[in-house]
Write a protein that holds these residues in place. Sequence first.
Motif, mmCIF file in Angstrom:
data_model
loop_
_atom_site.group_PDB
_atom_site.id
_atom_site.type_symbol
_atom_site.label_atom_id
_atom_site.label_comp_id
_atom_site.label_asym_id
_atom_site.label_seq_id
_atom_site.Cartn_x
_atom_site.Cartn_y
_atom_site.Cartn_z
ATOM 1 N N ALA A 1 71.753 24.354 -76.762
ATOM 2 C CA ALA A 1 72.376 24.898 -77.875
ATOM 3 C C ALA A 1 71.941 26.108 -78.318
ATOM 4 O O ALA A 1 72.496 27.168 -79.086
ATOM 5 C CB ALA A 1 72.257 24.020 -79.258
ATOM 6 N N THR B 1 75.286 30.064 -81.404
ATOM 7 C CA THR B 1 76.161 30.991 -81.453
ATOM 8 C C THR B 1 77.442 30.203 -81.032
ATOM 9 O O THR B 1 78.499 30.314 -81.783
ATOM 10 C CB THR B 1 75.879 32.183 -80.745
ATOM 11 N N VAL C 1 72.357 19.532 -77.783
ATOM 12 C CA VAL C 1 70.725 19.425 -77.391
ATOM 13 C C VAL C 1 70.168 20.582 -77.107
ATOM 14 O O VAL C 1 70.787 21.513 -76.285
ATOM 15 C CB VAL C 1 71.000 18.492 -75.826
ATOM 16 N N ASP D 1 64.866 17.041 -74.323
ATOM 17 C CA ASP D 1 65.055 17.697 -73.221
ATOM 18 C C ASP D 1 66.349 16.859 -72.457
ATOM 19 O O ASP D 1 66.242 15.810 -72.317
ATOM 20 C CB ASP D 1 63.731 17.246 -72.301
ATOM 21 N N ALA D 2 66.956 17.985 -72.066
ATOM 22 C CA ALA D 2 68.350 17.522 -71.198
ATOM 23 C C ALA D 2 67.886 16.756 -69.925
ATOM 24 O O ALA D 2 69.100 16.012 -69.615
ATOM 25 C CB ALA D 2 69.247 18.836 -71.227
ATOM 26 N N ASP E 1 74.820 24.771 -70.795
ATOM 27 C CA ASP E 1 74.226 26.221 -70.615
ATOM 28 C C ASP E 1 72.857 26.071 -70.746
ATOM 29 O O ASP E 1 72.204 26.631 -71.831
ATOM 30 C CB ASP E 1 74.932 27.104 -71.501
ATOM 31 N N GLN F 1 68.531 26.381 -66.213
ATOM 32 C CA GLN F 1 67.330 25.747 -65.006
ATOM 33 C C GLN F 1 68.033 25.802 -63.777
ATOM 34 O O GLN F 1 69.140 25.738 -63.550
ATOM 35 C CB GLN F 1 67.201 24.575 -65.811
HETATM 36 C C1 LIG Z 1 70.976 30.693 -72.106
HETATM 37 S S1 LIG Z 1 70.616 29.824 -73.272
HETATM 38 C C2 LIG Z 1 72.350 29.271 -74.231
HETATM 39 C C3 LIG Z 1 72.747 29.924 -75.215
HETATM 40 C C4 LIG Z 1 74.104 29.257 -75.934
HETATM 41 N N1 LIG Z 1 74.881 28.159 -75.292
HETATM 42 C C5 LIG Z 1 75.078 30.162 -76.414
HETATM 43 O O1 LIG Z 1 76.066 30.320 -75.848
HETATM 44 O O2 LIG Z 1 74.672 30.472 -77.555
HETATM 45 C C6 LIG Z 1 69.839 28.415 -72.491
HETATM 46 C C7 LIG Z 1 69.124 27.414 -73.608
HETATM 47 O O3 LIG Z 1 68.981 26.136 -73.138
HETATM 48 C C8 LIG Z 1 67.835 25.579 -73.548
HETATM 49 N N2 LIG Z 1 67.348 24.924 -72.472
HETATM 50 C C9 LIG Z 1 66.768 24.942 -71.285
HETATM 51 N N3 LIG Z 1 66.281 24.058 -70.588
HETATM 52 C C10 LIG Z 1 66.617 22.990 -71.175
HETATM 53 C C11 LIG Z 1 66.216 21.514 -71.292
HETATM 54 N N4 LIG Z 1 65.908 20.969 -70.241
HETATM 55 N N5 LIG Z 1 66.887 20.689 -72.165
HETATM 56 C C12 LIG Z 1 67.547 21.177 -73.184
HETATM 57 N N6 LIG Z 1 67.581 22.697 -73.536
HETATM 58 C C13 LIG Z 1 67.241 23.265 -72.427
HETATM 59 C C14 LIG Z 1 66.987 26.713 -73.758
HETATM 60 O O4 LIG Z 1 65.805 26.489 -74.530
HETATM 61 C C15 LIG Z 1 67.843 27.749 -74.168
HETATM 62 O O5 LIG Z 1 67.767 28.038 -75.461
#
Ligand SMILES: C[S@@+](CC[C@H](N)C(=O)[O-])C[C@H]1O[C@@H](n2cnc3c(N)ncnc32)[C@H](O)[C@@H]1O
Lengths: 498, 238
Positions: B91, B95, B113, B140-141, B160, B163
Motif C-alpha cells: 500500500a 496514493t 497490506v 508482511d505479504a 505492487d 520484491q
Molecule cells: C512501489 S511501492 C508501492 C506503491 C503503491 N502501490 C502506489 O501505487 O501508491 C512498494 C511497497 O511495497 C512494500 N512492500 C515490500 N515488500 C513487502 C512485503 N513483503 N509485505 C508488505 N509490503 C511490502 C514496500 O514497503 C513499499 O511501500
Amino acid sequence: MYSVILTELGISVFDDEKLEKSFPFSNPVKEYLLVKNKESKLNELINYLASIQRGVSVSDDALLAILKKNNIDSQIMEDSELERIQASKPQIIVDSGFASNPQDALGKLREFALGLSSSKVTEVSESPDLHIIQAINSLDEIDKIANALSSRLREWYGLHFPELDNVIDSINGYAQIVMAGKRESLTKQVFEDAGFPESKVEMLSLISTKSRGGDISDVNLAIVQSIAKQILDFHDLRKKLEEHVESEMQTIAPNLSAILGTAVGARILGRAGSLKRLASLPASTIQVLGAEKALFRSLKTGSQPPKHGLLFQHAMVHAAPRWQRGKIARAIAAKAVIAARVDVYGDGLNKTLLEKLNVRVDEIGKKYENPTEKDIRRPESFRRDGGNFRDNSRRRDDRGGRRDDRGGRRDDRGGRRDDRGGRRDDRGGRRDDRGGRRDDRGGRRDDRGGRRDDRGGRRDDRGGRRDDRGGRRDDRGGRRDDRPSSNKNKKRKQFGRR
Amino acid sequence: MTDQVQIKTKRENSLEEDNPAFFWIKSEGQQKLATENLVPGNQVYKEKLIVKKGIEYRLWDPFRSKLAAAIMNELENFPFENKTKVLYLGASTGTTVSHISDIVGPSGIVFAVEHASRVARDFLDRVAAYRKNIMPILQDARRPKEYFSVFGKVDVVYVDIAQPDQTEIAIDNCEMFLKKGGYFFLVIKTRSIDVTKSPKKIIEEETQKLQPKFEVLQSIDLHPYDKDHAIVIAKSRG
Ligand SMILES: C[S@@+](CC[C@H](N)C(=O)[O-])C[C@H]1O[C@@H](n2cnc3c(N)ncnc32)[C@H](O)[C@@H]1O
C-alpha cells in the motif's frame, strides 16, 4: 466437538453453529496481542473449558498453546474449518455478540485494524536503532553544513584578515578567533585560549600586525561573528551526537560496534534500515553497502564489482594495502553479520568475534603481503583506459603509500579504536597539521578534475571508438563510483583545510 | 476555475452506465483522470480537488499511480467498481489505494497490506484513518496466513511490492484470498527482479509463472508515466 474461535474482538466457543459462550475483549488490540504472544492467562475461558470436560478444536496456534499449557484437551482445527471461519468472520463476530450486525462488525474490525497498525507503528518508532540512524545522519549533515559555513566564514573574515586562513587549519580554531573580534583585538591571550601551541601563538600575533586586510565595519563584524558562533555551536552539537551514537551503539549493538566501530557501525546500520534487517542481510551485501551504484552497474555491464562501500571507512580496510582491502572488507562483513545477529538474538558481548577477525586480517596481511602481478599490472590499464573501480583505488593508492605508513600506526591503535570518538578530537590538531599537505593534494586533485573533463571531451571526439570499448564507459562508471570515498576525502580535506 | 471545468463521464468497458469507476475531467485545458472523492475535502497526495455540480473529484495522477498510468495506456479490463472487494499488497503511503477506495465506495472494501512502518505511518494518518472502506494491515505479504482482519474472498488482488520473489508471494496470496474468476494485477518493476536481464524478458518470465493458474489478459508497459514498470493483468482460472 466444541470449537474455540479466536477473533479480533474476543474468543467464542461454538457447538457446531450454536454459540455456547463468548469472552469479549475489553481492549481488543491489547488482548488480541497478548493471546498471539501467548502471554494471556485467559482464566475465565480456561475455567469454563475445564468445567465442560470435553475435547475442543481451536482456530489459532497461539491460543492452542495457551490451552494446552493449562491441560485443556485441545487440537487445531482442520483446514476446511479454518477456511470457513476466515470466510465468515463478520458473521461469527455478530453471532458471538461482539457486534450488533455485520455492518457494525465491519466497523469494529476496521477499528481493530487501525488500532493494531498504529500500535505497531508506535512500537517501531520507539526502537533505539532508528534513533541512532537519525543521530548519525544528523551528524553527517552537520558536517556538511559546518564545512560550507566555514568556507564562507573564511572568505568573509578573510577580507579583513586574509593571512589567517593559511595559518589556521581547524574550523573550530578559526571560528574562535573570529569571535574575539577585529585584528587589533587579537591578543596572544586570545590565541592561547583557542588552544594553539606557543609557536603558533607567536606567529599569529606577528602576522596580525602585518596584515594586508581591509577594515571591517562593526555591523559586518557582528554578522560574521554570529556565523562563527553558529559554527561553534555546531561543533558542540556534533560532539554530543558523536558521544550519543557511541554510547547507544555500545548499548544496543555491542558486538557490531566491536567489529565495525561505533561510527561505521551506525552508518552501516543506517543503510540497512534497522538492526534486525542488518542481521538478516548476506555478508556480501554488507560488504558493498554504500556502493550500490557501482554494484548495480557491475551487475548490468560486467564491470568490476565494488570491493567495499562504507566499509572503506573502516580503519582495517583503508589502512591496508590496496590489494588486500577487498579481502579484508569481506572478512569484516562476514563477522559483522554474525555480530548483528548476536546483538539481535543473543545477549552480551561476544569477544571471540573480534579476536577471530583480527586473526583473519593478520592472515590476509601475511598471505597477501606482496601484490600479485595482476595487482601491479592494473594501474597501467588505468592509465590507458581511464580507470575502473579498482584503478580508482590505485589512485587512492598513490596517496595510499603515505596512508599505508600511517595505516601501520593506525593499526596499532586498533585496540584503542573504541574510544576513537574522543581520540579523534585529540588528534584534531595533528590532522590539521597535515591539512596543509592534504590541501596541496586537494589542489592536485582539482587539476585532475580538470583533466578528467578534458578526457570527457576527448572521449566524445572519439565517439566511434567508444562503442567497441564498452569497457571504457564502465571504467568511467567506476570512477564515478569512487565518489563516496573521494567525497569523504573531500570532506576530510575541508575539515582539515587550512 | 471550478466553473470552467467540464465533467464527462466516460463509459469504460464493462462498467455500468450509472456507476462509472472513474471520470475524465477537463482541467487546465486537458482531459484528466479523476475519481469521486469518498471523503470530500480530504487530499491524499496534494492532488487537485475539483467540485462540479456539488460533487468533489480528485485528479488521479498517472505519474504517481501506476494503476492510473495503466488506464492511460489502454487498460482493457477494469474490475474495480462499486462494492468491489480488493486485496492490495504494498500500500505504501496509499496514493493508489485512496483512488481504489474512492471507486469501490462505502460498500466495497480494500484490505491494504504494507510492512514498512515508516510509510505505513503516513498511510494511516492520511488515508486509512479517514476512509472507512480501508482495512489497514501492517504485516508482511509473505505471510498471508497471519493477516489479521482479512476475511472472505476478494474480487481483485493488486500486487505492487517490488520484491524479487513478488510473483510467488502474489500467487500465495491469490490462493488464499482471490475468488474463482477474480482478477489479478501484478506490477512488475522490471529492474527489481534481476538487474541483468532485459525488461521484456523479465515480463515474459513472470508471465510464464502465472500461466498454470491464471489466464493472462494483458501486459502494459507504463511508459512514459513510469520508466521501468509494467502491469500484468490476469484472471484466475475458475
Ligand atoms: C512501489 S511501492 C508501492 C506503491 C503503491 N502501490 C502506489 O501505487 O501508491 C512498494 C511497497 O511495497 C512494500 N512492500 C515490500 N515488500 C513487502 C512485503 N513483503 N509485505 C508488505 N509490503 C511490502 C514496500 O514497503 C513499499 O511501500
